[in-house]
Design a protein around this motif. Sequence first.
Motif, PDB file in Angstrom:
ATOM      1  N   PRO A   1      56.933  -1.051  51.861  1.00  0.00           N
ATOM      2  CA  PRO A   1      58.139  -0.228  51.683  1.00  0.00           C
ATOM      3  C   PRO A   1      58.999  -0.188  52.940  1.00  0.00           C
ATOM      4  O   PRO A   1      58.481  -0.057  54.049  1.00  0.00           O
ATOM      5  N   LEU A   2      60.294  -0.324  52.752  1.00  0.00           N
ATOM      6  CA  LEU A   2      61.222  -0.165  53.861  1.00  0.00           C
ATOM      7  C   LEU A   2      61.496   1.320  54.060  1.00  0.00           C
ATOM      8  O   LEU A   2      61.661   2.059  53.085  1.00  0.00           O
ATOM      9  N   VAL A   3      61.560   1.732  55.294  1.00  0.00           N
ATOM     10  CA  VAL A   3      61.870   3.139  55.587  1.00  0.00           C
ATOM     11  C   VAL A   3      63.389   3.288  55.544  1.00  0.00           C
ATOM     12  O   VAL A   3      64.092   2.924  56.483  1.00  0.00           O
ATOM     13  N   THR A   4      63.888   3.810  54.420  1.00  0.00           N
ATOM     14  CA  THR A   4      65.331   3.971  54.242  1.00  0.00           C
ATOM     15  C   THR A   4      65.598   5.309  53.567  1.00  0.00           C
ATOM     16  O   THR A   4      64.689   6.008  53.131  1.00  0.00           O
ATOM     17  N   SER A   5      66.888   5.625  53.459  1.00  0.00           N
ATOM     18  CA  SER A   5      67.293   6.844  52.752  1.00  0.00           C
ATOM     19  C   SER A   5      67.784   6.518  51.347  1.00  0.00           C
ATOM     20  O   SER A   5      68.445   7.327  50.714  1.00  0.00           O
ATOM     21  N   LEU A   6      67.447   5.315  50.857  1.00  0.00           N
ATOM     22  CA  LEU A   6      67.912   4.880  49.546  1.00  0.00           C
ATOM     23  C   LEU A   6      66.952   5.341  48.458  1.00  0.00           C
ATOM     24  O   LEU A   6      66.301   4.547  47.780  1.00  0.00           O
ATOM     25  N   GLY A   7      66.883   6.647  48.269  1.00  0.00           N
ATOM     26  CA  GLY A   7      65.984   7.218  47.283  1.00  0.00           C
ATOM     27  C   GLY A   7      66.695   7.579  45.996  1.00  0.00           C
ATOM     28  O   GLY A   7      67.910   7.411  45.855  1.00  0.00           O
ATOM     29  N   LEU A   8      65.936   8.074  45.045  1.00  0.00           N
ATOM     30  CA  LEU A   8      66.498   8.482  43.760  1.00  0.00           C
ATOM     31  C   LEU A   8      67.587   9.534  43.956  1.00  0.00           C
ATOM     32  O   LEU A   8      67.426  10.472  44.732  1.00  0.00           O
ATOM     33  N   GLY A   9      68.683   9.367  43.253  1.00  0.00           N
ATOM     34  CA  GLY A   9      69.778  10.316  43.333  1.00  0.00           C
ATOM     35  C   GLY A   9      70.772  10.042  44.440  1.00  0.00           C
ATOM     36  O   GLY A   9      71.818  10.700  44.519  1.00  0.00           O
ATOM     37  N   ARG A  10      70.496   9.072  45.299  1.00  0.00           N
ATOM     38  CA  ARG A  10      71.418   8.756  46.397  1.00  0.00           C
ATOM     39  C   ARG A  10      72.688   8.145  45.828  1.00  0.00           C
ATOM     40  O   ARG A  10      72.663   7.236  45.001  1.00  0.00           O
ATOM     41  N   VAL A  11      73.823   8.674  46.252  1.00  0.00           N
ATOM     42  CA  VAL A  11      75.115   8.120  45.874  1.00  0.00           C
ATOM     43  C   VAL A  11      75.526   7.122  46.950  1.00  0.00           C
ATOM     44  O   VAL A  11      75.587   7.469  48.136  1.00  0.00           O
ATOM     45  N   LEU A  12      75.810   5.891  46.544  1.00  0.00           N
ATOM     46  CA  LEU A  12      76.122   4.836  47.494  1.00  0.00           C
ATOM     47  C   LEU A  12      77.625   4.684  47.696  1.00  0.00           C
ATOM     48  O   LEU A  12      78.402   4.886  46.758  1.00  0.00           O
ATOM     49  N   PRO A  13      78.054   4.331  48.904  1.00  0.00           N
ATOM     50  CA  PRO A  13      79.480   4.077  49.129  1.00  0.00           C
ATOM     51  C   PRO A  13      79.913   2.821  48.372  1.00  0.00           C
ATOM     52  O   PRO A  13      79.175   1.832  48.352  1.00  0.00           O
ATOM     53  N   ILE A  14      81.059   2.857  47.758  1.00  0.00           N
ATOM     54  CA  ILE A  14      81.478   1.681  46.983  1.00  0.00           C
ATOM     55  C   ILE A  14      82.152   0.632  47.863  1.00  0.00           C
ATOM     56  O   ILE A  14      82.210  -0.535  47.482  1.00  0.00           O
ATOM     57  N   THR A  15      82.636   1.013  49.023  1.00  0.00           N
ATOM     58  CA  THR A  15      83.351   0.056  49.865  1.00  0.00           C
ATOM     59  C   THR A  15      82.454  -0.627  50.893  1.00  0.00           C
ATOM     60  O   THR A  15      82.846  -1.629  51.485  1.00  0.00           O
ATOM     61  N   ARG A  16      81.239  -0.106  51.104  1.00  0.00           N
ATOM     62  CA  ARG A  16      80.385  -0.662  52.159  1.00  0.00           C
ATOM     63  C   ARG A  16      79.008  -1.101  51.682  1.00  0.00           C
ATOM     64  O   ARG A  16      78.223  -1.606  52.484  1.00  0.00           O
ATOM     65  N   SER A  17      78.700  -0.928  50.414  1.00  0.00           N
ATOM     66  CA  SER A  17      77.386  -1.315  49.909  1.00  0.00           C
ATOM     67  C   SER A  17      77.508  -2.477  48.930  1.00  0.00           C
ATOM     68  O   SER A  17      78.539  -2.663  48.278  1.00  0.00           O
ATOM     69  N   ALA A  18      76.438  -3.260  48.818  1.00  0.00           N
ATOM     70  CA  ALA A  18      76.420  -4.370  47.861  1.00  0.00           C
ATOM     71  C   ALA A  18      76.558  -3.835  46.442  1.00  0.00           C
ATOM     72  O   ALA A  18      77.279  -4.398  45.615  1.00  0.00           O
ATOM     73  N   THR A  19      75.872  -2.729  46.179  1.00  0.00           N
ATOM     74  CA  THR A  19      75.966  -2.094  44.860  1.00  0.00           C
ATOM     75  C   THR A  19      77.395  -1.646  44.580  1.00  0.00           C
ATOM     76  O   THR A  19      77.929  -1.862  43.486  1.00  0.00           O
ATOM     77  N   GLY A  20      78.014  -1.017  45.576  1.00  0.00           N
ATOM     78  CA  GLY A  20      79.387  -0.559  45.412  1.00  0.00           C
ATOM     79  C   GLY A  20      80.352  -1.694  45.135  1.00  0.00           C
ATOM     80  O   GLY A  20      81.273  -1.564  44.305  1.00  0.00           O
ATOM     81  N   LEU A  21      80.160  -2.841  45.806  1.00  0.00           N
ATOM     82  CA  LEU A  21      81.027  -3.995  45.569  1.00  0.00           C
ATOM     83  C   LEU A  21      80.931  -4.472  44.130  1.00  0.00           C
ATOM     84  O   LEU A  21      81.931  -4.890  43.531  1.00  0.00           O
ATOM     85  N   VAL A  22      79.726  -4.402  43.555  1.00  0.00           N
ATOM     86  CA  VAL A  22      79.546  -4.803  42.160  1.00  0.00           C
ATOM     87  C   VAL A  22      80.337  -3.880  41.236  1.00  0.00           C
ATOM     88  O   VAL A  22      81.036  -4.336  40.322  1.00  0.00           O
ATOM     89  N   PHE A  23      80.265  -2.573  41.488  1.00  0.00           N
ATOM     90  CA  PHE A  23      81.008  -1.642  40.636  1.00  0.00           C
ATOM     91  C   PHE A  23      82.519  -1.788  40.834  1.00  0.00           C
ATOM     92  O   PHE A  23      83.286  -1.689  39.868  1.00  0.00           O
ATOM     93  N   MET A  24      82.944  -2.042  42.059  1.00  0.00           N
ATOM     94  CA  MET A  24      84.371  -2.266  42.288  1.00  0.00           C
ATOM     95  C   MET A  24      84.853  -3.538  41.598  1.00  0.00           C
ATOM     96  O   MET A  24      85.989  -3.607  41.114  1.00  0.00           O
ATOM     97  N   ALA A  25      83.975  -4.542  41.547  1.00  0.00           N
ATOM     98  CA  ALA A  25      84.361  -5.825  40.968  1.00  0.00           C
ATOM     99  C   ALA A  25      84.397  -5.800  39.444  1.00  0.00           C
ATOM    100  O   ALA A  25      85.213  -6.497  38.834  1.00  0.00           O
TER     101      ALA A  25
END
Length: 250
Positions: free
Chosen positions: A130-154
């Motif tokens: 496991p990577l030690v990150t803050s990417l847990g359940l319920g985390r809202v990701l930035p759409i302009t700086r995350s890979a996930t956000g880029l997908v939703f913007m696209a």
Amino acid sequence: MDEQENGDDRRGIQSIDFVGKVLRALAAAPGPLNLKTLSIDTGVPAAKLHRYLTSLIRIGLASQHEKDGKYDLGPLAIRLGLAAMARRSVIDEAEKVLNDLLDRHGLTGHLSVWGEQGPVIVRTHHGGVPLVTSLGLGRVLPITRSATGLVFMAFLPEVATAPIARREANAATDKTLLGRKVEDTRNRGVGFVDGTVIPGLAALSVPVFDFDGSLACALTATALDGAFGKDGADSAIAHELLAAANSIKG
């Protein structure tokens, strides 16, 4: 008789097999069909086909237009289709596909859906250490700086993403560069960032579409910086992740 009873029950019932052929032809057609066209499509003589259609109409699997006599799927066929879709969750299938890939490569990742404030992580999985990150359940990701956000913007309508993008923008935001990243994500089908959300962490993300072509969720794989290469969107993992997402039929 219709039932093939020659020692192998697996051969089934011919009449039901034939009904399936008729229903497939009706479902594949762009609109209602006349008897002659349906006969050609199924390879069945019109007289025999008419008898089957009469029974299918009686039970609601087919219908006939009063005006022109053409045949179409009936109300029961529509109800069956809707019931099947309601019982099949694209999110559950997407989670399984993602977890299988993460396990094979020893990666960590998550599945996100669109929420009021942007992409929300609703499933997570650790396929390795496991990577030690803050990417847990319920985390809202930035759409302009995350890979996930880029997908939703696209792949979401701009009317949905623009207000959040404006809130995230600041004096340092390069809107031209962001536009290029979104366009690149749309063209490749893969969003990629390297250390922009969490320092030292890279991410790949791909879209999963529902049966109606709308964006259902995003599948994201994360790893340490450099793990996906300089052009992560063109890495072997990216291509495999995209192929896995495309295999999901909503």
